[in-house]
Design a protein around this motif. Structure first.
Motif, PDB file in Angstrom:
ATOM      1  N   THR A 106     -15.902 148.816 -18.652  1.00  0.00           N
ATOM      2  CA  THR A 106     -14.859 148.289 -19.544  1.00  0.00           C
ATOM      3  C   THR A 106     -13.567 149.087 -19.324  1.00  0.00           C
ATOM      4  O   THR A 106     -13.464 149.877 -18.387  1.00  0.00           O
ATOM      5  CB  THR A 106     -15.282 148.404 -21.017  1.00  0.00           C
TER       6      THR A 106
ATOM      7  N   VAL B  58     -11.973 151.705 -16.445  1.00  0.00           N
ATOM      8  CA  VAL B  58     -10.904 151.155 -15.617  1.00  0.00           C
ATOM      9  C   VAL B  58      -9.553 151.799 -15.922  1.00  0.00           C
ATOM     10  O   VAL B  58      -8.802 152.174 -15.022  1.00  0.00           O
ATOM     11  CB  VAL B  58     -10.824 149.623 -15.803  1.00  0.00           C
TER      12      VAL B  58
ATOM     13  N   THR C  48     -12.700 144.330 -22.619  1.00  0.00           N
ATOM     14  CA  THR C  48     -13.145 143.386 -21.591  1.00  0.00           C
ATOM     15  C   THR C  48     -14.235 144.025 -20.752  1.00  0.00           C
ATOM     16  O   THR C  48     -14.168 145.219 -20.440  1.00  0.00           O
ATOM     17  CB  THR C  48     -11.976 142.977 -20.679  1.00  0.00           C
TER      18      THR C  48
ATOM     19  N   TYR D 292     -15.982 144.268 -17.134  1.00  0.00           N
ATOM     20  CA  TYR D 292     -15.616 144.014 -15.744  1.00  0.00           C
ATOM     21  C   TYR D 292     -16.811 144.102 -14.798  1.00  0.00           C
ATOM     22  O   TYR D 292     -16.639 144.041 -13.578  1.00  0.00           O
ATOM     23  CB  TYR D 292     -14.561 145.029 -15.296  1.00  0.00           C
TER      24      TYR D 292
ATOM     25  N   SER E 145     -18.615 144.483  -9.593  1.00  0.00           N
ATOM     26  CA  SER E 145     -17.448 143.879 -10.230  1.00  0.00           C
ATOM     27  C   SER E 145     -17.752 142.407 -10.448  1.00  0.00           C
ATOM     28  O   SER E 145     -18.093 141.688  -9.501  1.00  0.00           O
ATOM     29  CB  SER E 145     -16.223 144.036  -9.326  1.00  0.00           C
TER      30      SER E 145
ATOM     31  N   LYS F 256     -16.859 138.595 -12.719  1.00  0.00           N
ATOM     32  CA  LYS F 256     -16.009 137.822 -13.632  1.00  0.00           C
ATOM     33  C   LYS F 256     -16.692 137.681 -14.989  1.00  0.00           C
ATOM     34  O   LYS F 256     -16.059 137.786 -16.034  1.00  0.00           O
ATOM     35  CB  LYS F 256     -15.720 136.448 -13.038  1.00  0.00           C
TER      36      LYS F 256
ATOM     37  N   ASN G  91     -15.657 138.341 -21.824  1.00  0.00           N
ATOM     38  CA  ASN G  91     -16.399 138.075 -20.576  1.00  0.00           C
ATOM     39  C   ASN G  91     -17.785 138.713 -20.534  1.00  0.00           C
ATOM     40  O   ASN G  91     -18.425 138.737 -19.479  1.00  0.00           O
ATOM     41  CB  ASN G  91     -15.596 138.495 -19.344  1.00  0.00           C
TER      42      ASN G  91
ATOM     43  N   PRO H 217     -11.286 141.767 -11.805  1.00  0.00           N
ATOM     44  CA  PRO H 217     -10.373 142.874 -12.103  1.00  0.00           C
ATOM     45  C   PRO H 217      -9.721 143.362 -10.813  1.00  0.00           C
ATOM     46  O   PRO H 217     -10.330 143.328  -9.744  1.00  0.00           O
ATOM     47  CB  PRO H 217     -11.292 143.939 -12.706  1.00  0.00           C
TER      48      PRO H 217
ATOM     49  N   ILE I 148     -11.500 148.612 -10.019  1.00  0.00           N
ATOM     50  CA  ILE I 148     -12.399 149.359 -10.893  1.00  0.00           C
ATOM     51  C   ILE I 148     -12.918 150.575 -10.126  1.00  0.00           C
ATOM     52  O   ILE I 148     -13.080 150.518  -8.908  1.00  0.00           O
ATOM     53  CB  ILE I 148     -13.577 148.500 -11.417  1.00  0.00           C
TER      54      ILE I 148
END
Length: 530
Positions: free
Chosen positions: A168, A172, A184, A186, A202, A204, A376, A423, A426
């Motif tokens: 998250t 990041v 969010t 990731y 990683s 979506k 997400n 993203p 990351i």
């Protein structure tokens, strides 16, 4: 332990390979044909709580004798006033479609001699509405789903891959986030157990379908992989969690000291007419509920617990001697075989049983679409608090929950997936500063201590004093484990211990705030309903 420097990109990352995870995988793979779907599971493909489900799946199948209203009412009664009624109605009305989908995918439910589906009944149900495959329904469902999943080239199924943490903003953007902030997901950091490397995924969309928490307790029907990983991961990522104080204990696990996990004597056995008797052979359920053996699980488990405390005996009996043996053996072949292997002939012998932890009714908060409070990040199945179960799960509603919420998550993503982007950047897993001199005995000792604390102080019957003792002891374990985790090379055992302590602590804290006996929560300091 090494950290891989590359980033593994996947459109959908699914954590868990039970009914919830595999259903979501099948639907996304079918619709998003160009998408990459990755399933990570910490053991073999089929090693999950779904595999061990005996009873079946509840649904209104025969509308000549059953109705949605009756199934809804039964679910609400079992949930003891804590269910979300809109969610219950949604799940019950969706059930026939989702069951038909399972059948279309190749699941073989039992049929009678006329070729119609044989429907069973379990505690809390007012009608026969349980579709089943002998007494290994979960294993049959898992077989059919895996067979379907393996047909898709865009599904990458990674066994012996253990999800460590969700990624998250905390990782990041290198900032601490608060639980009420917009967060969010990731992807996740995943330990490749066989190569001993940490991979960075990683994604979506991440689907959390990691199952239950049974290993928090000494006696459980759950497999050894059920260590509360999903709830603990989500909690560390600042997701909303609720209702984890509601722990369902299955009333009738086979009493066989030394066996682990406990062998389950399905609730469907009582649905077929089996009778509970105390250590002296006398019936007792009439003293606790007018439904007697068909009362909901929380009531039957507390009743047995009460009888055991009165008598000092380690078990009560389940009497199946009056049930037609041929029918019993046909419906429950594995239970029959297991009993016979221990010298218990169900035609003339009573089966010794005692309660065992079976199911957690709360977890990661999700809405009707399966969305968590983290963007997400979706969740489905036992890891969630969906509003379906309330304070106590109605028998055979759990597999159904996974089907419905995974379907709803997929339907929601059909509308919004095209707008979700990977993203930009990351960080890979940071393994600097760790040492390899960890003694495994420390992990084994602490894991056993967690289980002992929870079984003694946060079990079927709790009290304020017991919860305070559990809290104090778990705090010490948490501090010890944090030092170990921060400075030792990662292993599945160490990560599982971390999650067990976190989950145990959450159950204890939520139990402290509950001021009314409901369903799977019962405190001796509150009004004694027994």
């Amino acid at each position: 332990m090494n950290a891989e420097k590359k980033i593994h990109k996947t459109d959908f990352l699914i954590i868990g390979s039970g009914i919830a995870g595999l259903t979501f995988a099948l639907k996304t793979a079918t619709h998003f044909k160009d998408a990459k779907i990755t399933i990570v599971t910490k053991n073999e493909k089929n090693e999950c709580n779904t595999k061990y489900a005996q009873g079946g799946i509840s649904t209104v199948w025969d509308k000549t004798v059953d109705s949605f209203d009756q199934h809804i009412k039964d679910t609400l009664i079992a949930g003891d006033g804590i269910c979300d009624e809109e969610v219950v109605e949604m799940v019950v009305k969706e059930a026939p479609k989702r069951l038909q989908e399972l059948i279309d995918w190749g699941t073989k439910f039992d049929k009678d001699k006329n070729g119609t589906y044989s429907l069973g009944r379990e505690g809390g149900h007012s009608q026969d509405r349980i579709l089943h495959h002998k007494d290994i329904t979960g294993a049959e469902i898992e077989r059919a789903l895996i067979e379907q999943v393996e047909k898709f080239e865009n599904i990458n199924f990674l066994t012996y891959h253990y999800a460590i943490d969700l990624i998250t903003e905390h990782q990041v953007k290198k900032k601490q986030t608060k639980r009420q902030e917009k967060i969010t997901c990731y992807g996740a950091y995943v330990l490749d157990e066989k190569k001993s490397i940490v991979k960075t995924f990683s994604s979506k969309v991440t689907m959390l379908a990691s199952g239950g928490i049974g290993q928090v307790y000494i006696t459980t029907t759950n497999p050894v992989i059920a260590t509360g990983d999903g709830i603990a991961m989500a909690y560390r990522a600042k997701a909303e969690i609720s209702d984890v104080e509601f722990i369902q204990f299955h009333p009738t696990a086979l009493y066989n000291p030394g066996e682990y996990p406990a062998f389950l004597i399905s609730e469907a056995v009582r649905g077929e007419g089996a009778i509970l008797r105390d250590f002296n052979g006398k019936r007792f359920m009439h003293k606790y509920d007018e439904r007697e053996e068909l009362a909901s699980r929380d009531i039957v488990a507390r009743a047995i617990d009460s009888e055991l405390k009165k008598s000092g005996a380690p078990y009560v009996y389940l009497d199946c001697t009056h049930i037609n043996f041929e029918e019993f053996q046909k419906h429950f072949p594995n239970i029959t075989e297991k009993c016979m292997s221990l010298g218990i002939d169900v035609r003339k012998d009573f089966i010794p049983v005692s309660p065992a932890q079976h199911y957690i009714c709360g977890g990661v908060n999700v809405n009707k679409k399966g969305k968590t409070s983290i963007k997400n990040l979706y969740a489905s199945g036992e890891v969630t608090r969906s509003g379906l179960h309330g304070a106590n799960r109605l028998a055979s509603n759990s597999l159904l929950e996974g089907l419905v919420f995974s379907h709803n998550a997929f339907e929601n993503l059909k509308k919004r997936f095209s707008k979700i982007k990977f993203p930009k950047q990351i960080p890979v897993w940071n393994d600097s500063g760790v040492v390899k001199n960890m003694e495994k005995i420390l992990i084994t000792h602490d894991r056993n201590e967690v289980k002992t604390i929870m079984s003694n102080y946060v079990g079927i019957v709790r009290s304020n004093e017991r919860l305070l003792r559990a809290e104090r002891k778990l705090k010490v374990l948490y501090e010890d484990n944090k030092r170990l985790y921060d400075h030792s090379e990662l292993s599945v055992d160490l990560c599982e211990l971390r999650n067990l302590i976190t989950t145990a602590y959450l159950i204890t804290q939520f139990s402290k705030t509950r001021k009314e006996n409901k369903g799977g929560f019962y405190s001796a300091d509150l009004v004694n309903e027994l």
